[in-house]
Scaffold this motif. Structure first.
Motif, PDB file in Angstrom:
ATOM      1  N   HIS A  19       1.078  -1.036   0.255  1.00 23.95           N
ATOM      2  CA  HIS A  19       0.057  -0.044   0.100  1.00 23.95           C
ATOM      3  C   HIS A  19       0.881   1.250   0.036  1.00 23.95           C
ATOM      4  CE1 HIS A  19      -3.760   2.342   0.495  1.00 23.95           C
ATOM      5  NE2 HIS A  19      -3.173   3.170   1.483  1.00 23.95           N
ATOM      6  N   ASP A  22       2.164   1.854  -3.422  1.00 21.18           N
ATOM      7  CA  ASP A  22       1.044   2.447  -4.262  1.00 21.18           C
ATOM      8  C   ASP A  22       0.957   3.804  -3.977  1.00 21.18           C
ATOM      9  OD1 ASP A  22       0.205   0.189  -5.948  1.00 21.18           O
ATOM     10  OD2 ASP A  22      -1.159  -0.480  -4.520  1.00 21.18           O
ATOM     11  N   LYS A  25       3.450   5.698  -5.765  1.00 22.22           N
ATOM     12  CA  LYS A  25       3.191   5.855  -7.103  1.00 22.22           C
ATOM     13  C   LYS A  25       2.021   6.746  -7.668  1.00 22.22           C
ATOM     14  CE  LYS A  25       4.838   1.177  -7.987  1.00 22.22           C
ATOM     15  NZ  LYS A  25       4.602  -0.055  -8.346  1.00 22.22           N
ATOM     16  N   LYS A 125      -5.208   1.885 -11.514  1.00 26.20           N
ATOM     17  CA  LYS A 125      -3.946   1.150 -11.661  1.00 26.20           C
ATOM     18  C   LYS A 125      -3.947   0.308 -12.581  1.00 26.20           C
ATOM     19  CE  LYS A 125      -0.953  -1.612  -8.556  1.00 26.20           C
ATOM     20  NZ  LYS A 125      -0.835  -2.254  -7.381  1.00 26.20           N
ATOM     21  N   ASP A 128      -0.133  -2.409 -13.120  1.00 19.52           N
ATOM     22  CA  ASP A 128       0.964  -1.921 -12.198  1.00 19.52           C
ATOM     23  C   ASP A 128       1.522  -0.464 -12.262  1.00 19.52           C
ATOM     24  OD1 ASP A 128       1.899  -2.546  -9.649  1.00 19.52           O
ATOM     25  OD2 ASP A 128       3.691  -2.695 -10.254  1.00 19.52           O
ATOM     26  N   TRP A 130      -0.208   3.659 -12.027  1.00 20.55           N
ATOM     27  CA  TRP A 130      -1.283   4.547 -11.751  1.00 20.55           C
ATOM     28  C   TRP A 130      -1.014   5.595 -12.628  1.00 20.55           C
ATOM     29  CZ3 TRP A 130      -4.926   3.643  -8.308  1.00 20.55           C
ATOM     30  CH2 TRP A 130      -4.495   2.581  -7.221  1.00 20.55           C
TER      31      TRP A 130
END
Length: 141
Positions: A19, A22, A25, A125, A128, A130
């Protein structure tokens, strides 16, 4: 039960790490979007914006509210215009605040406070990566 006690922290640790990756990103995509428009960097727009971008915004004029629609191609063109005309670039000290409102496994929402106003971004997403799919914005009044 002993195995569960050992596995649970590993799973939770991986989930928190994933997380966190992410979030970074998502922030990177938002920053690329800002830099793309502030600096006129088409590479950053292409990296952060999905080709099916739908951007809708509102500005205020003496004659009333004006609606603005921008596609991916127009976003690239706008960034190119900024690059070719430095007077269109953002001021050096221009505000840029990124707030992640929500982040799930494959979708996220972000609020940007920028020198022209407020932008709400919806991201997805995809493979992989964003990318920004939708933007709704309003100019400062």
């Amino acid at each position: 039960m002993k195995n569960f006690t050992l596995i649970l922290p590993l799973v939770l640790g991986f989930t928190i790490y994933a997380h966190g990756q992410d979030i970074k990103k998502i922030e990177r995509a938002a920053q690329d979007y800002i830099d793309g428009f502030y600096e006129g960097d088409t590479t950053k727009i292409k990296r952060s914006v999905h080709p099916d971008l739908s951007k809708l915004g509102f500005s205020f004029r003496e004659e009333g509210v004006k609606e603005h629609i921008m596609t991916y191609e127009r976003a690239i063109g706008f960034a190119r215009d900024v690059a070719n005309n430095p007077q269109y670039a953002a001021p050096k000290d221009a505000v840029q605040k990124i707030e992640i409102l929500d982040a799930q496994n494959t979708i996220a929402s972000v609020k940007l406070t920028l020198y022209w106003g407020i932008d709400y971004l919806l991201l997805a997403k995809i493979e992989d990566k964003w990318v920004i799919t939708k933007v709704l914005w309003q100019a400062l009044d």
